[in-house]
Design an enzyme around this catalytic site. Structure first.
Site, PDB file in Angstrom:
ATOM      1  N   LYS A 160      -2.001  -5.709   0.009  1.00  0.00           N
ATOM      2  CA  LYS A 160      -2.374  -4.683  -1.317  1.00  0.00           C
ATOM      3  C   LYS A 160      -1.396  -3.381  -1.189  1.00  0.00           C
ATOM      4  CE  LYS A 160      -3.655  -2.777  -4.982  1.00  0.00           C
ATOM      5  NZ  LYS A 160      -5.099  -2.325  -5.283  1.00  0.00           N
ATOM      6  N   LYS A 207      -3.028   7.885  -3.018  1.00  0.00           N
ATOM      7  CA  LYS A 207      -3.933   7.408  -1.641  1.00  0.00           C
ATOM      8  C   LYS A 207      -3.216   6.177  -1.217  1.00  0.00           C
ATOM      9  CE  LYS A 207      -7.238   5.067  -2.770  1.00  0.00           C
ATOM     10  NZ  LYS A 207      -7.422   3.578  -2.747  1.00  0.00           N
TER      11      LYS A 207
END
Length: 295
Positions: free
Chosen positions: A172, A240
């Site tokens: 990811k 993030k």
């Protein structure tokens, strides 16, 4: 489908994913930090838990999808968290995007009490979550992957077991690097084209038909043209995610110089108060930089 599925986290992604499970016939026990977000599912028959511990006490399979590493740590190992009520043989499926290292540490804690964990972050945004067409990148034991696959098939289309626990998060992170860099490239191309006299809509039409064509231009087209950046995926979350990628790169020795630059651009968005807008609003940063000199 006799077992009730626990589901924790009903945000932009979690709510439609849980709704798809509900529509597929699964009984749900849900928990969310803001209880009112569970009301729509409750009207459809879902039960609502006051604490993650209650979900662990009543469910053998628990899905979590939360904003950040600290949130997952709190839900799994914090006060009244899953660890306080987890049963032997239970499976926690974390579909959040968090640090691979934290994923491995939480998985080890669960193994100590006879439970197991998969990390299964997703790609496809709110549209994919709603349509049930997400890409799901899964790390963990093969037996656990097989056990969870029927749930994944309700929520996604491209489901890949990428390796051991933590590998889903690494995949990811790589995904977010590519998406972030493409968004930055599209933003720069739009500003260049518009300042050179080419209408944005025409430019997207032309670029979309050649080698420069990409899913960002397709899925974010309306936002880029309307300038309404209602979040499908918040810029602050992409910031993030790139931080996770950069930390993993430092740990593994992978050089990510362009990622570091785009991370800085997302940081500018946060400082300008645009962090809660869609990540495609990165174009505003390029426009702001371009406005510093005359056309």
């Amino acid at each position: 489908m006799a077992d009730t599925i626990g589901f924790i986290g009903l945000g932009v992604m979690g709510l439609p994913m849980a709704r798809n499970l509900q529509r597929a016939g699964y009984e749900l026990l849900v928990h969310n930090r803001t209880p009112r977000k569970a009301e729509a599912l409750a009207r459809g028959g879902a039960k609502v838990a006051a604490y993650p511990r209650e979900v662990a006490e009543r469910c053998h399979t628990i899905i979590t999808i939360l904003p950040d590493s600290a949130d997952v740590e709190q839900v799994v190992a914090g006060p009244s968290g899953l660890m306080d009520g987890i049963r032997a043989g239970a499976l926690v499926v974390d579909m959040s995007t968090i640090s691979p290292g934290i994923t491995r540490r939480l998985a080890a804690c669960l193994v100590e009490v006879g439970a197991s964990m998969l990390d299964a972050p997703v790609s496809g945004g709110d549209i994919g979550a709603t349509r049930g067409t997400l890409t799901i990148m899964v790390g963990g034991e093969t037996a656990d992957f097989v056990r969870a696959r029927p749930l994944f098939e309700v929520m996604g289309e491209n489901i890949v077991h990428v390796g051991a626990i933590g590998a889903g998060q690494v995949a990811k992170a790589a995904n977010q690097v590519v998406v972030g860099l493409i968004i930055a490239a599209v933003a720069e191309a739009l500003v260049l084209g518009v300042r050179g006299g080419v209408p944005a809509e025409t430019l997207l039409d032309v670029l979309g038909t050649g080698l420069a064509g990409n899913r960002v231009m397709e899925l974010k087209r309306e936002k880029l043209l309307s300038r309404v950046f209602e979040p499908g995926f918040r810029a602050e979350l992409h910031h993030k995610d790139l931080g996770i990628a950069l930390a993993e790169g430092r740990e593994s020795g992978a050089a990510l110089p362009v990622t570091a630059l785009v991370d800085q651009l997302f940081g500018v968005m946060a400082r300008k108060g645009w962090g809660k807008e869609d990540h495609s609003a990165l174009v505003r940063v390029i426009e702001a930089l371009s406005a510093s000199r005359s056309a």
